[in-house]
Design a protein around this motif. Structure first.
Motif, short mmCIF file in Angstrom:
data_model
loop_
_atom_site.label_atom_id
_atom_site.label_comp_id
_atom_site.label_asym_id
_atom_site.label_seq_id
_atom_site.Cartn_x
_atom_site.Cartn_y
_atom_site.Cartn_z
N GLN A 2 31.00 9.35 -86.97
CA GLN A 2 32.13 8.71 -86.30
C GLN A 2 31.74 8.39 -84.86
O GLN A 2 31.17 9.23 -84.14
CB GLN A 2 33.35 9.62 -86.33
CG GLN A 2 34.60 8.97 -85.76
CD GLN A 2 35.80 9.90 -85.90
OE1 GLN A 2 35.67 11.00 -86.38
NE2 GLN A 2 36.95 9.42 -85.47
N SER A 4 31.97 7.75 -80.87
CA SER A 4 32.69 8.45 -79.80
C SER A 4 33.88 7.62 -79.36
O SER A 4 33.80 6.39 -79.29
CB SER A 4 31.77 8.70 -78.61
OG SER A 4 30.68 9.53 -78.97
N PRO A 5 35.01 8.26 -79.05
CA PRO A 5 36.16 7.51 -78.55
C PRO A 5 35.84 6.88 -77.19
O PRO A 5 34.98 7.37 -76.45
CB PRO A 5 37.26 8.57 -78.43
CG PRO A 5 36.54 9.87 -78.36
CD PRO A 5 35.29 9.70 -79.16
N VAL A 6 36.54 5.81 -76.89
CA VAL A 6 36.34 5.08 -75.64
C VAL A 6 37.54 5.32 -74.74
O VAL A 6 38.69 5.23 -75.18
CB VAL A 6 36.15 3.57 -75.89
CG1 VAL A 6 36.03 2.81 -74.56
CG2 VAL A 6 34.94 3.32 -76.76
N VAL A 7 37.28 5.62 -73.49
CA VAL A 7 38.33 5.78 -72.49
C VAL A 7 38.17 4.65 -71.46
O VAL A 7 37.08 4.44 -70.93
CB VAL A 7 38.25 7.15 -71.79
CG1 VAL A 7 39.26 7.23 -70.64
CG2 VAL A 7 38.49 8.27 -72.79
N VAL A 37 32.90 11.30 -74.59
CA VAL A 37 33.52 9.99 -74.82
C VAL A 37 32.68 8.93 -74.12
O VAL A 37 31.88 9.23 -73.22
CB VAL A 37 34.97 9.94 -74.29
CG1 VAL A 37 35.86 10.96 -74.98
CG2 VAL A 37 35.01 10.15 -72.78
N GLY A 90 40.19 0.72 -74.74
CA GLY A 90 39.88 2.10 -75.05
C GLY A 90 40.90 2.77 -75.95
O GLY A 90 42.05 2.33 -76.07
N ASP A 91 40.49 3.88 -76.57
CA ASP A 91 41.41 4.72 -77.34
C ASP A 91 42.40 5.43 -76.43
O ASP A 91 43.47 5.85 -76.86
CB ASP A 91 40.62 5.74 -78.15
CG ASP A 91 39.60 5.07 -79.07
OD1 ASP A 91 40.03 4.44 -80.04
OD2 ASP A 91 38.39 5.17 -78.79
N TRP A 114 44.15 15.46 -73.84
CA TRP A 114 44.33 14.39 -74.83
C TRP A 114 43.68 14.77 -76.16
O TRP A 114 44.28 14.60 -77.22
CB TRP A 114 43.73 13.10 -74.28
CG TRP A 114 43.57 12.00 -75.28
CD1 TRP A 114 44.53 11.51 -76.11
CD2 TRP A 114 42.38 11.25 -75.56
NE1 TRP A 114 44.01 10.49 -76.89
CE2 TRP A 114 42.70 10.31 -76.56
CE3 TRP A 114 41.08 11.28 -75.04
CZ2 TRP A 114 41.76 9.41 -77.06
CZ3 TRP A 114 40.15 10.39 -75.53
CH2 TRP A 114 40.49 9.47 -76.53
N ARG A 115 42.48 15.34 -76.10
CA ARG A 115 41.79 15.73 -77.34
C ARG A 115 42.51 16.88 -78.04
O ARG A 115 42.36 17.08 -79.25
CB ARG A 115 40.34 16.14 -77.03
CG ARG A 115 39.50 15.05 -76.38
CD ARG A 115 39.28 13.85 -77.28
NE ARG A 115 38.41 14.13 -78.41
CZ ARG A 115 37.10 13.95 -78.40
NH1 ARG A 115 36.49 13.52 -77.31
NH2 ARG A 115 36.37 14.22 -79.47
N ASN A 165 47.38 7.53 -74.40
CA ASN A 165 46.65 7.19 -75.62
C ASN A 165 46.96 5.77 -76.06
O ASN A 165 47.84 5.10 -75.49
CB ASN A 165 46.92 8.21 -76.73
CG ASN A 165 48.37 8.16 -77.23
OD1 ASN A 165 49.18 7.36 -76.77
ND2 ASN A 165 48.68 9.01 -78.19
N ARG A 166 46.26 5.28 -77.05
CA ARG A 166 46.40 3.89 -77.47
C ARG A 166 47.81 3.58 -77.93
O ARG A 166 48.35 2.50 -77.65
CB ARG A 166 45.38 3.59 -78.58
CG ARG A 166 45.48 2.21 -79.22
CD ARG A 166 45.60 1.08 -78.25
NE ARG A 166 44.56 1.03 -77.24
CZ ARG A 166 44.54 0.13 -76.25
NH1 ARG A 166 45.52 -0.76 -76.12
NH2 ARG A 166 43.57 0.14 -75.36
#
Length: 316
Positions: A2, A4-7, A37, A90-91, A114-115, A165-166
């Motif tokens: 998966q 990495s999430p984007v900020v 991230v 971003g997420d 957030w995580r 968050n998104r």
């Protein structure tokens, strides 16, 4: 695996040329310590008249994460912030100021919360010693009055610096108003919220663009955007004034019938005319604030206009 999430960091700039290098140096060292991230840095040049855009372009050439949104003129911070939120992919999104009064060191703590499941993470200032006594006092007064008259409570001493968050960003983008009071809009959408406390440092460079007059107009924007109480107050004032007038009328008629006609008092008549005339002008002014908002919204002009986008997939 998966990805990495984007900020996305969303940073409005207006005549902040002196602060650009310091901002990117601090941000780069902060982001280098976060490897959980990926980041993009969305910078909005809000019609700056100095060398802000030139310095931003230099930063984007050395850091591919930097995207620059150049607006066609100065639309104001609320519009610039809206442009950044619209462009961020971003997420999670973190709006922040370029003067480093929003400490980048809080970013990692925001991401941790957030995580762990928070939709929104607010940064709350617990010490505003860098602000003047007058600014601190008027800010506290604004929050108290606004939260008393509005149906949306704005957290005290919380600015634009936060993580969303998104889902919360997409909800915010659904709000269509042209005159935007972002603090109220952030609070209106709700979502599961956590709070981080911090001490607000002094500006790294430059000076505040908010004069006393702009702050007053900003406060009026907040009151009229999320409350109709100012209009309702004048209904009560009008009703109370009518009742007093009726009581006084009965008193005058009764006294005239018993004691005859008296010579009218010039002073009391003048005071009454000036007092009620002033009340009428004030009430018309409050009505005008709301009518002006209706007029602005009815024209349906865009909140901002983009002149050029630099960096990312839109590099010219």
């Amino acid at each position: 695996m998966q990805a990495s999430p984007v900020v996305s960091l969303v940073v409005p700039f207006y005549n902040e040329g002196a602060a650009v290098e310091a901002f990117f140096e601090t941000i780069a060292s902060t982001l280098a310590s976060i490897n959980t991230v990926a980041f993009e840095i969305v910078c909005i040049d809000d019609g700056s008249k100095d060398d802000t855009l030139i310095r931003l372009l230099a930063a984007s050439r050395s850091d591919p994460r930097v995207k620059i949104i150049e607006l066609s003129r100065n639309f104001g911070k609320e519009a610039a912030l809206t442009a950044g939120l619209d462009a961020a992919v971003g997420d999670a999104v973190i709006p922040m100021d370029a003067d480093l009064q929003d400490p980048p060191g809080l970013i990692i703590k925001m991401i941790e919360k957030w995580r762990l499941g928070a939709d929104v993470v607010l940064a709350r200032r617990i010490d505003r010693h860098s602000d003047s006594i007058a600014k601190r006092g008027t800010a506290n007064l604004f929050y108290k009055i606004h939260n008393r008259v509005s149906h949306v409570e704005i957290p005290n001493n919380v600015g634009d610096f936060r993580l969303m968050n998104r889902a919360s960003v997409d909800a915010l983008k659904l709000l269509p108003e042209r005159q935007r009071f972002m603090k109220g809009m952030f609070a209106w959408i709700g979502f599961r919220t956590e709070v981080l406390d911090y001490t607000r440092p002094a500006r790294a460079a430059g000076s505040s663009k908010f004069t006393g007059w702009k702050l007053w107009n900003f406060a009026l924007e907040g009151f009229t955007s999320f409350s109709s109480v100012p209009l309702r107050i004048w209904t009560y004032i009008g009703s109370f004034s009518t009742l007093l007038t009726l009581v006084y009328l009965i008193f005058i008629v009764t006294r005239t019938l018993i004691y005859g006609i008296d010579v009218p008092g010039y002073a009391s008549l003048l005071v009454s005319i000036l007092f009620f005339g002033s009340l009428q002008l004030l009430s018309v002014g409050i009505l005008g604030e709301y009518i002006g908002r209706i007029y602005t919204e009815s024209k349906q002009r865009p909140v901002y206009i983009v002149r050029q986008i630099y960096g990312g997939s839109r590099e010219p």
